[in-house]
Design an enzyme around this catalytic site. Structure first.
Site, PDB file in Angstrom:
ATOM      1  N   TRP A 357      19.679  -3.633  -5.407  1.00 35.35           N
ATOM      2  CA  TRP A 357      19.653  -3.681  -6.865  1.00 35.35           C
ATOM      3  C   TRP A 357      21.066  -3.698  -7.438  1.00 35.35           C
ATOM      4  O   TRP A 357      21.265  -4.004  -8.612  1.00 35.35           O
ATOM      5  CB  TRP A 357      18.859  -2.499  -7.430  1.00 35.35           C
ATOM      6  CG  TRP A 357      19.564  -1.155  -7.384  1.00 35.35           C
ATOM      7  CD1 TRP A 357      20.161  -0.559  -6.313  1.00 35.35           C
ATOM      8  CD2 TRP A 357      19.740  -0.250  -8.477  1.00 35.35           C
ATOM      9  NE1 TRP A 357      20.687   0.662  -6.663  1.00 35.35           N
ATOM     10  CE2 TRP A 357      20.437   0.883  -7.985  1.00 35.35           C
ATOM     11  CE3 TRP A 357      19.361  -0.262  -9.823  1.00 35.35           C
ATOM     12  CZ2 TRP A 357      20.780   1.959  -8.794  1.00 35.35           C
ATOM     13  CZ3 TRP A 357      19.701   0.824 -10.619  1.00 35.35           C
ATOM     14  CH2 TRP A 357      20.402   1.918 -10.102  1.00 35.35           C
ATOM     15  N   ASP A 358      22.048  -3.384  -6.596  1.00 43.81           N
ATOM     16  CA  ASP A 358      23.454  -3.427  -6.989  1.00 43.81           C
ATOM     17  C   ASP A 358      23.773  -4.734  -7.721  1.00 43.81           C
ATOM     18  O   ASP A 358      24.489  -4.747  -8.725  1.00 43.81           O
ATOM     19  CB  ASP A 358      24.367  -3.365  -5.768  1.00 43.81           C
ATOM     20  CG  ASP A 358      24.093  -2.171  -4.869  1.00 43.81           C
ATOM     21  OD1 ASP A 358      22.940  -1.697  -4.850  1.00 43.81           O
ATOM     22  OD2 ASP A 358      25.023  -1.725  -4.180  1.00 43.81           O
ATOM     23  N   GLU A 500      18.820   8.822  -5.001  1.00 45.20           N
ATOM     24  CA  GLU A 500      18.226   8.832  -3.671  1.00 45.20           C
ATOM     25  C   GLU A 500      18.263  10.204  -3.006  1.00 45.20           C
ATOM     26  O   GLU A 500      17.841  10.338  -1.853  1.00 45.20           O
ATOM     27  CB  GLU A 500      18.913   7.777  -2.798  1.00 45.20           C
ATOM     28  CG  GLU A 500      18.620   6.368  -3.290  1.00 45.20           C
ATOM     29  CD  GLU A 500      19.448   5.299  -2.587  1.00 45.20           C
ATOM     30  OE1 GLU A 500      18.978   4.149  -2.545  1.00 45.20           O
ATOM     31  OE2 GLU A 500      20.553   5.617  -2.103  1.00 45.20           O
ATOM     32  N   LYS A 614      22.419  12.327  -6.862  1.00 44.81           N
ATOM     33  CA  LYS A 614      23.374  11.373  -6.283  1.00 44.81           C
ATOM     34  C   LYS A 614      23.984  10.529  -7.401  1.00 44.81           C
ATOM     35  O   LYS A 614      25.188  10.357  -7.493  1.00 44.81           O
ATOM     36  CB  LYS A 614      22.663  10.486  -5.264  1.00 44.81           C
ATOM     37  CG  LYS A 614      23.568   9.504  -4.543  1.00 44.81           C
ATOM     38  CD  LYS A 614      22.770   8.694  -3.520  1.00 44.81           C
ATOM     39  CE  LYS A 614      23.671   7.761  -2.729  1.00 44.81           C
ATOM     40  NZ  LYS A 614      22.889   6.924  -1.763  1.00 44.81           N
ATOM     41  N   GLN A 615      23.120   9.948  -8.223  1.00 46.39           N
ATOM     42  CA  GLN A 615      23.542   9.300  -9.467  1.00 46.39           C
ATOM     43  C   GLN A 615      22.410   9.472 -10.461  1.00 46.39           C
ATOM     44  O   GLN A 615      21.244   9.476 -10.081  1.00 46.39           O
ATOM     45  CB  GLN A 615      23.867   7.831  -9.264  1.00 46.39           C
ATOM     46  CG  GLN A 615      22.701   6.974  -8.829  1.00 46.39           C
ATOM     47  CD  GLN A 615      23.043   5.498  -8.871  1.00 46.39           C
ATOM     48  OE1 GLN A 615      24.112   5.096  -9.292  1.00 46.39           O
ATOM     49  NE2 GLN A 615      22.132   4.675  -8.416  1.00 46.39           N
TER      50      GLN A 615
END
Length: 787
Positions: A357-358, A500, A614-615
């Site tokens: 998805w980056d 994640e 994580k984010q």
């Protein structure tokens, strides 16, 4: 040690340099100075070999599975950059003798790598070496190299081996069958390879031209040699004091994926002959002329197009933005819409060349706004991937298109490995769940199509590709939702969101909201086509049988559970359980030098029980939804952004390189200007920073896209707002001026921003409308707006 202030004159703020050599810290320079053109990427290992080096050459789209129990990956293709040099019979190495001067630098403007060394041999003889290298943007198949050696003090017997070496692997996995090796006319070398599973043919040809003191010489006869998977020439030359040896080495790479040949009975031989003839044709130009063509291509295709400049108290800021544009160019297969962008670009073996998805969320916006032709190609890659996405949905019991978490060749489907790093508690491999339950990528791709369409107005793309992608991704979500009888609503259970560190969660806010967006978008486009293009809708209905799904999208969107902000503090729950998890002191991990330090103390199951991120899913969500028609539905106010930023930022470790850029943009939105710049700078230092091991496995492609995004969408305040263009600049206090060019509805628009003035120039003198701090403006030439 990295150095970024060496550029002078026309190259000021263009030079990424390494000023000290360490044989134990090779990875960073190899990665961040890698060369490429989207067709191929060449990791910048030194010519002379070292134990800790990683030699990588990847050609986009050549995926292969080495063994049945492994996943497909980009194979490491034969190397032509290694040159084994001997001085008076002793191996040339910077680990031997004495290095008096050393500098290796990548010129971002010209995309040339150079290395200059003054070296004293173990026998006390002083020599000067200069190495040059480029991967051509003018001829996508060409690698150019040039070596110059000068004896400064004594007579020297110089010898070197140079050729093509296919004795390489991907961390031990060999992807190629043994190929044919040939030498033609003692000058041209050829080696062919075929991948072991995907049957991709590859032809590598190289040639040498030897000069002495500036004059080409034909009286140096090389010795010819072959070994298993390698072919090379050995040259022996004697240099008197002040004499110079010049060696040009040109290499071409072609593959059967290139579609340059018609079908033949011996495809590999035909490819070899074709590529060899191409090399012979261009070799007459020589390194300098070929480099000149390459340099002009960079000016014409890149720097004149993006037109980015920043006047900052800290010149590093401009260099970092140029670094981002350089890497966004060399990582992207603009030449072929069957290929995507790997998470490590083409700079290393990390993530095996797979697309995540980056691309859609962190890289594609650069191209959507600044080079729509390339953005269209990248989205067309996802259209070709509908084959694999539909197969994945069917294999998992769903309908429609369920995009793979990791994608390779578009028809491959899911290619995520099943196991990863060590479990610190059990000592076993950890299970990788993302390929099975990290499903938000499907709506991320739908969002990217939506964003591209609104920014470009490309109706032809939508008619040929886009609507079908939107409709079939909505079909997946409609089949994926789970009915909760007790609460009388649909849920999405057992997923991983962008964070994640939280596996097997229910109702991840990011996943639910983006699925809702995908369903609503499909309904809107269905109605649009019904009213304005019934013939196209009829054709799509014939293919996808849309009448019943349309009602299904509406009904399920109406009843999908959407996590709402808490009344007491406006915090949106990341998932059903996040806000009830235990809290610990995260300062150790917030201040870590290496990411993922928390895995040294906890395993995934334990991290799942801690309020650590994580984010931050929710912050990415707010950033994306604000650009859609859902902005008013969910009242995405500044207060809501502020509350969620203040809650999630302290709990976010930024262990994903994707994280910092979004946080920087949102910090700017909520007027945390100093923090926004600090986060921007931290994002630039993921690859450019002083940590000499940060990029060993390759550059962080999405983070590099985020550098550009945090400047354009953050500091310049450029944003898609519904269907409008919004420009709310807020430059860092030490930036005097920022200039760049984007595309809006097919027209280049140049923005010049100072601390007090916004100037908008419509380059084609076509009407443009935009909004700045709540006021609407329009112009057909240029307009100055006080800010």
């Amino acid at each position: 040690m990295m150095e970024y202030s060496l550029g002078e004159g026309n190259f000021k703020d263009w030079i990424v340099a390494e000023t000290k050599f360490s044989p134990d810290l090779l990875g960073k320079g190899e990665s961040i100075m890698y060369l490429g053109n989207g067709y191929m990427g060449l990791r910048s290992a030194t010519e002379e070999p070292y134990l800790q080096e990683t030699r990588n050459l990847f050609v986009n789209g050549t995926f292969n599975k080495a063994f049945p129990n492994e996943v497909t990956e980009l194979p490491n293709i034969a190397d032509s950059t290694r040159i084994d040099i001997r001085v008076d019979g002793e191996r040339f190495s910077l680990e031997l003798g004495k290095t008096n001067e050393y500098i290796r630098q990548l010129n971002l403007k010209t995309a040339e790598l150079t290395r200059n060394i003054n070296w004293t041999s173990p026998k006390g003889k002083e020599l000067r070496f200069q190495f040059k290298r480029f991967v051509s943007l003018d001829n996508l198949h060409l690698i150019g190299m040039k070596m110059e050696v000068e004896s400064l003090t004594d007579t020297v017997d110089l010898s070197f081996d140079s050729g093509i070496n296919a004795q390489l692997s991907n961390s031990g996995s060999q992807h190629f069958l043994e190929g044919e090796r040939r030498v033609f006319d003692r000058q041209f070398l050829s080696l062919t390879q075929t991948t072991s599973e995907s049957n991709v043919d590859i032809a590598i040809n190289t040639m040498h031209r030897i000069s002495k003191n500036g004059k080409e010489t034909n009286n140096i006869e090389p010795r010819m040699d072959m070994a298993r998977r390698s072919v090379w020439l050995t040259y022996d030359i004697q240099l008197e004091p002040k004499e110079k040896l010049q060696v040009e080495k040109l290499t071409t790479i072609y593959t059967s994926r290139d579609n340059v040949l018609e079908e033949s009975s011996d495809q590999l031989e035909a490819l070899r002959d074709y590529s060899l003839n191409q090399l012979k044709a261009i070799s007459e130009k020589g390194y300098d002329k070929l480099f000149e063509d390459h340099q002009h291509a960079w000016k014409r295709k890149v720097w004149d197009v993006y037109n980015l400049d920043v006047k900052s108290e800290y010149s590093y800021d401009l260099l970092a933005l140029r670094f981002a544009i350089y890497h966004l160019t060399v990582m992207t297969p603009a030449h072929d819409d069957r290929m995507g962008i790997g998470a490590k670009a083409l700079s290393g073996e990390g993530y095996k060349g797979h697309s995540f998805w980056d691309t859609e969320i962190f890289i594609l916006p650069f191209f959507t706004y600044a080079n729509p032709k390339v953005a269209k190609s990248l989205l067309t890659y996802r259209y070709h991937g509908l084959i694999g996405a539909r197969r994945k949905a069917k294999e998992n019991g769903y309908s429609g298109a369920m995009y793979p978490w990791e994608a390779a060749w578009p028809t491959d489907g899911e290619v995520t490995p099943l196991f990863g790093d060590i479990d610190i508690v059990t000592g076993e491999q950890t299970k990788i769940w993302s390929g099975l339950i990290e499903q938000h990528i499907t709506s991320d791709i739908a969002f990217a199509v939506f964003q591209y369409y609104l920014v470009t107005g490309d109706h032809a793309f939508m008619e040929r590709y886009g609507y079908e992608m939107i409709f079939d991704t909505a079909n997946f979500w409609a089949s994926r939702l789970e009915w909760d009888e007790k609460r009388r609503e649909y849920h999405i259970n057992n997923v991983i969101g962008p964070d994640e560190y939280k596996e097997h969660v229910n109702n991840n806010a990011y996943t639910n909201y983006m699925a809702y967006f995908n369903l609503r978008l499909a309904g809107r486009y269905y109605e649009l086509l019904k009213d304005n293009n019934p013939d196209l809708l009829y054709r799509l209905n014939e293919r996808l049988n849309l009448k019943e799904p349309y009602h299904d999208w509406q009904r399920k969107a109406d009843n999908l559970y959407i996590p709402k902000p808490r009344k007491e503090d406006l915090v949106i729950p990341q998932d059903d359980t996040y806000l009830s998890l235990k809290e610990i002191d995260l300062s150790k991990y917030k201040n870590q030098e290496q990411v993922r330090g928390i895995y040294r103390d906890y395993n995934p199951e334990q991290i799942n029980e801690i309020q650590v991120t994580k984010q931050a899913d929710v912050l990415v969500l707010l950033y994306l939804l604000e650009q859609t028609f859902l902005k008013e539905d969910f009242r995405l106010t500044r207060e809501l952004k502020h509350a969620n930023f203040d809650f999630y930022e302290p709990r976010t470790l930024h262990d994903s390189s994707l994280s910092l850029a979004t946080h920087a943009i949102l910090a700017n939105d909520i007027e945390k200007a100093d923090l926004a710049y600090a986060l921007f700078k931290e994002a630039t230092e993921i690859d450019l920073g002083p940590n000499m091991q940060s990029s060993d496995e390759g550059v962080h492609a999405a983070s590099i896209g985020g550098i550009w995004s945090s400047a354009i969408f953050g500091f310049a305040g450029l944003r898609l707002d519904g269907e409008k263009l919004r420009i709310n600049p807020s430059l860092p206090k030490h930036w005097d001026e920022m200039k760049f060019t984007i595309n809006w509805k097919g027209q280049p628009i140049t923005l010049l921003i100072t601390q007090s003035l916004l100037t908008v120039k419509a380059e084609n003198k076509e009407p443009i409308s935009f909004e700045t701090f709540g006021k609407a403006y329009s112009c057909t030439d240029y307009l100055e707006v006080p800010i």
